[in-house]
Design an enzyme around this catalytic site. Structure first.
Site, PDB file in Angstrom:
ATOM      1  N   ASP A   1       0.863  -1.163   0.000  1.00 31.42           N
ATOM      2  CA  ASP A   1       0.000   0.000   0.000  1.00 31.42           C
ATOM      3  C   ASP A   1       0.915   1.233   0.000  1.00 31.42           C
ATOM      4  OD1 ASP A   1      -3.158   0.733   1.680  1.00 31.42           O
ATOM      5  OD2 ASP A   1      -2.092   1.738   0.062  1.00 31.42           O
TER       6      ASP A   1
HETATM    7  C1  GLC Z   1      -4.327   4.324  -0.168  1.00 31.79           C
HETATM    8  C2  GLC Z   1      -5.225   3.229   0.346  1.00 31.79           C
HETATM    9  C3  GLC Z   1      -5.402   2.094  -0.593  1.00 31.79           C
HETATM   10  C4  GLC Z   1      -5.397   2.621  -2.019  1.00 31.79           C
HETATM   11  C5  GLC Z   1      -3.997   3.140  -2.297  1.00 31.79           C
HETATM   12  C6  GLC Z   1      -3.887   3.723  -3.704  1.00 31.79           C
HETATM   13  O1  GLC Z   1      -3.431   4.711   0.826  1.00 31.79           O
HETATM   14  O2  GLC Z   1      -4.881   2.683   1.616  1.00 31.79           O
HETATM   15  O3  GLC Z   1      -6.628   1.443  -0.258  1.00 31.79           O
HETATM   16  O4  GLC Z   1      -5.725   1.591  -2.929  1.00 31.79           O
HETATM   17  O5  GLC Z   1      -3.586   4.110  -1.356  1.00 31.79           O
HETATM   18  O6  GLC Z   1      -4.723   4.805  -3.829  1.00 31.79           O
END
Ligand code: GLC
Length: 735
Positions: A272
């Site tokens: 993430d």
């Molecule tokens: C964010 C979220 C995740 C998302 C990613 C890309 O921090 O935690 O769910 O898919 O970044 O946007």
């Protein structure tokens, strides 16, 4: 069937051969480039690192994927750059397509309240079709985190508190996103997230630690991810939290032992946003180089936005700390997905301007949005006023007052995650517009905002009260702002914000009948309203067609059928509260029992509204529970449970009939109820049907103290009903 298996095997063989040949030509720098993902220039879903010339890096083969790049023109431009690299390896474009895309649908927690798996699959299918038309190959969805804590803002993205329901919904969404398989022009890669147990953050505080037994982790939080993998999930995203002290990003138990080992997952794992680098503040990595080492060893394949892999993996390989085999495995997993997507054959196959244009305002998708919106609404209360249930409203209500800060809201109906088209207000149907359109021939609509969402300004009260007094019925629309739930939106106080409840009390004091709409991304606390307002609809955030969906339910064009996917607490002090709890040695015998039992002395013991609860304009009688046998064989056993369901009311409607079991004694304590099946059925008024559930001994397995997934002989109660308060009971033994 055999032919398709043969074709699949041939495709896999071809893919393997192509990817192995490509891998053999790649330099270490080019391999590490495939593991590197940057955010695009469109918008940010995390803290931005303003550095370097991404386009040059793309041209030099130093980037494998981009996120938040949207539109065929932008993806084409970057793809053209990527193809200038030495080996012409195409990029994959990822985006948070969480609940719809150009057309938005109810937030995932709301869709789950429909308990209609086919509808949820279709929702994801349409979202994938629209996203693919905009050049997107990969959605960071479904979010599969079980959560029992409505203080955690991301409950809005998931499927609620129950492992069985969460597993079923995860499968439906993976199937929807990936459709007939990657390589189809309307299929996008799904991404199970956030792996794992992110929804169990201590205190419901986002990004906080998770600490639980491995038994609980395997029993409650991992099964929906396993179900998604078994359904063919293409990718997985790890979570920000630590699990028992080891950050998920560097956690080889979940990534290597479970996911890539026991579950035989063949896709790739993306971190993430920045989570690899965040192992330094976690106190798990000395520095970003150590973080890169720990993430790669543990099994995180692609680095979203931390740049740790870009900066340190080459050094780590040259120092002999990271085996090239691990790099090759990670790169191969990523290249295989690019091959499956057909991007080596035609890197621009998702860059079709005509297809993108066709999705700009797809009326069929909007029609579906209206349908799934109505089916996601939960009727919490519908008391009689002047001798008949207040809802549905009808032409007898000659004047209707619409009051509240959400009545004319537009973009808010997108919810937190529909970031793709922020200035979309012109296309979104507000509650006011939906209701006004529905009543154009028979009622006068009055309006007053009444108050703001979250301040102490009471200056609008007088006008709202005057407006209410002129009407036959008042519809009040209250709740939390759409961006008070979602990522980094944990709330310690989940009551109605600002002076909304004061406004409601004043309007109710006018003596006019009141219907309350509650807009939220999570269960809220609204005790006074629940006890004093005659009719309440939980309308969540329903997307592009919100106003029409709500109007359809308000006026009975759709008879509400939603059921709560989470228990609603009476107050924050009751959290965590969930239906499938253990009995304890001193269970309360009823809601008010405080006599040396596990209870709060200052609160009733039950939730305000239980898991699986939701009313209808009609009534359903569930009776005559019959079991095919009172015994089930321990290995390979199966019994059937059937009930008669009658629509005993005055409206046609849908009911969600739920099957729960209770394992009365185990080598570890067992929940007082566990959902093991549900069926959503439609019955015309007066109609009766028989439905049958089948239950196997595999359905009764659980994790024992040695974290083994086992069956144990013993006695079981079985319940069938229309909520987790089901009392229609049967009994059988597993032997
Ligand atoms: C964010 C979220 C995740 C998302 C990613 C890309 O921090 O935690 O769910 O898919 O970044 O946007």
């Amino acid at each position: 069937m055999l032919l398709s298996l043969f074709a699949t095997a041939c495709f896999a063989q071809k893919a393997e051969k192509f990817v192995n040949e490509l891998l053999s030509k790649m330099t270490l720098d080019e391999k590490i480039g495939q593991l590197n993902q940057y955010n695009g220039d469109w918008g940010a879903t995390g803290k931005i690192t303003p550095d370097g010339d991404k386009e040059t890096q793309i041209k030099n083969g130093m980037v494998g994927s981009m996120l938040n790049v949207m539109g065929v023109d932008k993806t084409r431009k970057l793809q053209e750059l990527a193809l200038q690299s030495r080996l012409h390896i195409p990029l994959i474009f990822g985006q948070d397509v969480i609940h719809g895309f150009r057309t938005t649908f109810p937030i995932p927690l709301a869709e789950t309240a429909s308990w209609d798996l086919g509808l949820m699959e279709k929702s994801a299918r349409i979202a994938a079709t629209e996203a693919a038309a905009y050049g997107i190959h990969w959605t960071f969805a479904p979010m599969i985190d079980i959560s029992r804590d409505p203080r955690w803002g991301r409950v809005m993205e998931g499927a609620g508190e129950d492992t069985y329901l969460g597993s079923e919904v995860a499968v439906a969404r993976v199937k929807g996103f990936q459709g007939n398989g990657l390589g189809n022009i309307d299929a996008v890669m799904a991404c199970g997230k956030h792996f794992a147990a992110y929804g169990a953050a201590v205190g419901g505080r986002d990004y906080n630690s998770v600490d639980m037994s491995y038994r609980q982790l395997n029993e409650t939080y991992l099964p929906p991810f396993k179900a998604a993998v078994d359904a063919g999930l293409a990718t997985m995203m790890n979570s920000f939290n630590d699990i028992n002290g080891v950050p998920a990003t560097g956690n080889s138990y979940i990534l290597r032992d479970k996911l890539k080992g026991e579950w035989n997952f063949k896709g790739f794992v993306v971190s993430d946003w920045g989570s690899i680098g965040e192992m330094v503040p976690h106190g798990f990595a000395q520095d970003r180089k150590d973080a890169a080492l720990k993430a790669m060893i543990a099994g995180s394949d692609m680095d979203m936005e931390s740049r740790c892999y870009r900066d340190y993996l080459k050094q780590l390989v040259n120092e002999g700390k990271v085996p090239m085999a691990l790099i090759d495995d990670a790169v191969k997993r990523i290249l295989m997905t690019k091959y499956e997507l057909g991007l080596f054959d035609d890197p621009f196959r998702f860059c079709n301007e005509a297809r993108e244009k066709a999705q700009e305002n797809n009326l069929g998708h909007r029609k579906f949005a209206r349908e799934i919106g109505a089916k996601s609404i939960v009727l919490l209360k519908n008391n009689a006023v002047n001798g008949q249930n207040l809802l549905p409203l009808s032409s007898q209500h000659k004047s209707i007052a619409l009051i509240g800060p959400f009545m004319k809201a537009t973009v808010a109906n997108h919810g937190f995650w529909s970031i793709a088209f922020p200035d979309d207000s012109a296309r979104i149907v507000s509650q006011y517009d939906g209701i006004k359109h529905c009543t154009k021939n028979h009622s006068t609509i009055l309006y007053a905002k009444g108050c703001n969402i979250n301040d102490n300004d009471r200056s609008g009260f007088a006008e709202a009260l005057e407006t209410a007094k002129k009407a036959d019925v008042v519809v009040v629309s209250l709740g939390e702002a759409h961006d008070m739930s979602g990522e980094a939106k944990s709330r310690s106080n989940i009551h109605l914000p600002g002076v909304q409840e004061e406004l409601l009390k004043e309007i109710c004091a006018s003596g006019k009948p009141v219907v309350l709409l509650i807009n939220a991304g999570r269960p809220l606390v609204f005790d006074w309203a629940a006890d004093n307002v005659p009719a309440i609809l939980y309308t969540w955030w329903l997307g592009t067609e919100a106003g029409n969906s709500i109007a359809d339910v308000l006026f009975g064009d759709y008879n509400p059928s939603g059921k709560l996917p989470m228990s609603f607490p009476r107050t924050e002090g009751q959290i965590p509260i969930y239906y499938n709890h253990y009995n304890t040695g001193r269970p309360a015998k009823d809601d008010e029992d405080k006599n040396y039992v596990s209870a709060y002395i200052d609160l009733s013991n039950s939730p305000k509204y239980p898991f699986g609860y939701g009313l209808s304009y009609t009534s359903f009688d569930i009776a005559n529970l019959r079991l095919s046998s009172s015994k089930m064989a321990l290995n390979g056993g199966k019994i059937e449970a059937s009930v008669e369901v009658k629509n005993s009311g005055n409206y046609d409607g849908e009911e969600v009939v739920q099957l729960y079991i209770r394992d009365l004694v185990g080598s570890v304590v067992r929940p007082v109820k566990e959902l093991k099946g549900f069926k959503k059925i439609f019955l015309k008024k007066g109609e009766t049907t028989t439905i049958t559930f089948s239950l196997t001994s595999d359905d009764l397995k659980f994790y024992n103290n040695d974290v083994q997934f086992v069956n144990e002989a013993g006695e079981y109660d079985l319940f069938v009903g229309n909520s987790s308060n089901a009392t229609l009971k049967g009994h059988f033994s597993l032997e």
